[in-house]
Enzyme design. Structure first.
Site, PDB file in Angstrom:
ATOM      1  N   ASN A   6       0.866  -1.173   0.000  1.00 31.54           N
ATOM      2  CA  ASN A   6       0.000   0.000   0.000  1.00 31.54           C
ATOM      3  C   ASN A   6       0.910   1.233   0.000  1.00 31.54           C
ATOM      4  O   ASN A   6       1.538   1.549   1.003  1.00 31.54           O
ATOM      5  CB  ASN A   6      -0.895  -0.023   1.254  1.00 31.54           C
ATOM      6  CG  ASN A   6      -1.755   1.219   1.366  1.00 31.54           C
ATOM      7  OD1 ASN A   6      -1.822   2.033   0.435  1.00 31.54           O
ATOM      8  ND2 ASN A   6      -2.422   1.381   2.504  1.00 31.54           N
ATOM      9  N   LYS A   8      -0.004   4.250  -0.194  1.00 32.90           N
ATOM     10  CA  LYS A   8      -0.666   5.429   0.404  1.00 32.90           C
ATOM     11  C   LYS A   8      -0.462   6.634  -0.527  1.00 32.90           C
ATOM     12  O   LYS A   8      -0.519   6.456  -1.744  1.00 32.90           O
ATOM     13  CB  LYS A   8      -0.149   5.664   1.830  1.00 32.90           C
ATOM     14  CG  LYS A   8      -0.218   4.370   2.659  1.00 32.90           C
ATOM     15  CD  LYS A   8       0.007   4.556   4.115  1.00 32.90           C
ATOM     16  CE  LYS A   8      -0.109   3.203   4.828  1.00 32.90           C
ATOM     17  NZ  LYS A   8       0.016   3.293   6.266  1.00 32.90           N
ATOM     18  N   HIS A  82      -9.531   1.181   5.051  1.00 35.83           N
ATOM     19  CA  HIS A  82      -8.240   1.435   5.700  1.00 35.83           C
ATOM     20  C   HIS A  82      -8.414   2.418   6.853  1.00 35.83           C
ATOM     21  O   HIS A  82      -9.205   3.363   6.763  1.00 35.83           O
ATOM     22  CB  HIS A  82      -7.229   1.978   4.686  1.00 35.83           C
ATOM     23  CG  HIS A  82      -5.835   1.938   5.217  1.00 35.83           C
ATOM     24  ND1 HIS A  82      -5.356   2.903   6.072  1.00 35.83           N
ATOM     25  CD2 HIS A  82      -4.841   1.035   5.063  1.00 35.83           C
ATOM     26  CE1 HIS A  82      -4.112   2.589   6.414  1.00 35.83           C
ATOM     27  NE2 HIS A  82      -3.775   1.464   5.819  1.00 35.83           N
ATOM     28  N   GLU A  84      -6.687   4.819   7.857  1.00 35.76           N
ATOM     29  CA  GLU A  84      -6.444   6.231   7.545  1.00 35.76           C
ATOM     30  C   GLU A  84      -7.677   6.870   6.920  1.00 35.76           C
ATOM     31  O   GLU A  84      -7.946   8.053   7.131  1.00 35.76           O
ATOM     32  CB  GLU A  84      -5.199   6.361   6.657  1.00 35.76           C
ATOM     33  CG  GLU A  84      -3.935   6.133   7.484  1.00 35.76           C
ATOM     34  CD  GLU A  84      -2.780   5.519   6.733  1.00 35.76           C
ATOM     35  OE1 GLU A  84      -2.794   5.501   5.496  1.00 35.76           O
ATOM     36  OE2 GLU A  84      -1.847   5.031   7.405  1.00 35.76           O
ATOM     37  N   GLU A 151      -5.140  -4.731  10.659  1.00 33.74           N
ATOM     38  CA  GLU A 151      -4.110  -3.712  10.840  1.00 33.74           C
ATOM     39  C   GLU A 151      -4.408  -2.901  12.101  1.00 33.74           C
ATOM     40  O   GLU A 151      -5.201  -1.948  12.056  1.00 33.74           O
ATOM     41  CB  GLU A 151      -4.085  -2.759   9.641  1.00 33.74           C
ATOM     42  CG  GLU A 151      -3.822  -3.439   8.313  1.00 33.74           C
ATOM     43  CD  GLU A 151      -3.284  -2.457   7.279  1.00 33.74           C
ATOM     44  OE1 GLU A 151      -2.148  -2.653   6.846  1.00 33.74           O
ATOM     45  OE2 GLU A 151      -3.969  -1.492   6.947  1.00 33.74           O
ATOM     46  N   GLY A 157       2.585   2.516  10.816  1.00 35.07           N
ATOM     47  CA  GLY A 157       3.501   3.634  10.667  1.00 35.07           C
ATOM     48  C   GLY A 157       4.279   3.994  11.920  1.00 35.07           C
ATOM     49  O   GLY A 157       4.925   5.035  11.982  1.00 35.07           O
ATOM     50  N   SER A 187       3.588  -1.923  10.406  1.00 31.90           N
ATOM     51  CA  SER A 187       5.034  -1.983  10.648  1.00 31.90           C
ATOM     52  C   SER A 187       5.643  -3.338  10.284  1.00 31.90           C
ATOM     53  O   SER A 187       6.520  -3.831  10.991  1.00 31.90           O
ATOM     54  CB  SER A 187       5.358  -1.594  12.086  1.00 31.90           C
ATOM     55  OG  SER A 187       4.982  -0.247  12.324  1.00 31.90           O
TER      56      SER A 187
END
Ligand code: 13P
Length: 229
Positions: A6, A8, A82, A84, A151, A157, A187
């Site tokens: 991904n 991003k 996701h 985010e 996740e 991150g 991670s």
């Protein structure tokens, strides 16, 4: 085994083209590889998937892309839910479930992300599973083209992945809800991918920052090739 990248909001179209060319210099063998670049780098390539898409063919949805734009590149894979997008873009479960239903009807392979924030993890596994169940509301967990990605928000991150036992018990619990592949994300690096892929009920990984370097990502795929389950 699935190894997915991904990107991003990283990389240009040109960089993505170069990345794919380099990535394909290795033999993936049994490993299934997917790459999710930004919208501007979508292209006709069997590895490519979209990081998001609006649940409509086309229409008055400023700033979005839909089925028509994905069809142009023959893209049949999309990442939904996701963290985010849930937390930064404030996407609700209802809206995400709408996207899921739409792209399911279109036969897309859907990488569907779930994961708890730190305050929920601190309460223990039962709280984590209750939280994840709310992220499965409106989602068909038997959909044949579903890939689940667990996740944990606190591991994304941060450079600190979830521990072996946390991944093991969470994947075990998700396995009781679905028979579809379950990826771990958060991670994942070259130095922990081997250990993570060996954990029961881990069918692959979804990699963010470590995937941006194609040489590292190639090595990650090579590590996945060694794991037989
Ligand atoms: P990192 O690998 O950078 O932690 O990101 C994980 C992720 O969010 C993949 O979707």
């Amino acid at each position: 085994m699935i190894v997915a990248a991904n990107f991003k909001m990283n990389k240009t179209r040109k960089e993505t083209e170069e990345y794919l060319k380099e990535l394909k210099t290795i033999d993936f063998q049994d490993v299934k590889v997917a790459v999710f670049p930004p919208f501007t780098a979508l292209m006709e390539d069997e590895l490519i998937g979209a990081q998001n898409a609006y649940p409509a063919k086309n229409g008055a949805y400023t700033g979005e892309i839909g089925l028509e734009q994905l069809d142009e590149f023959g893209i049949k894979r999309v990442l939904l839910g996701h963290s985010e997008r849930r937390h930064i873009l404030n996407e609700t479960q209802e809206f995400i479930a709408k996207k899921f239903s739409f792209y399911k009807e279109c036969g897309f392979e859907i990488y569907y992300c779930v994961g708890e924030p730190l305050e929920v993890r601190k309460k223990g596994i039962n709280a984590v599973i209750d939280y994840i169940k709310t992220q499965f509301e409106g989602i068909d967990l038997e959909y044949e083209n579903l890939v689940v990605a667990y996740e944990p928000v606190w591991a994304i991150g941060t450079g600190v992945s979830a521990g072996r036992d946390e991944i093991k018990e969470t994947h075990q619990s998700i396995r009781e809800l679905t028979k579809r592949p379950i990826l771990y994300g958060g991670s994942v690096k070259l130095n922990n991918i081997g250990e993570i892929l060996k954990i029961p009920n881990v069918d692959g990984v979804l990699v963010g920052s470590a995937s941006l370097d194609v040489e590292v990502f190639k090595e990650m795929i090579n590590k996945a090739k060694e794991i037989k389950k």
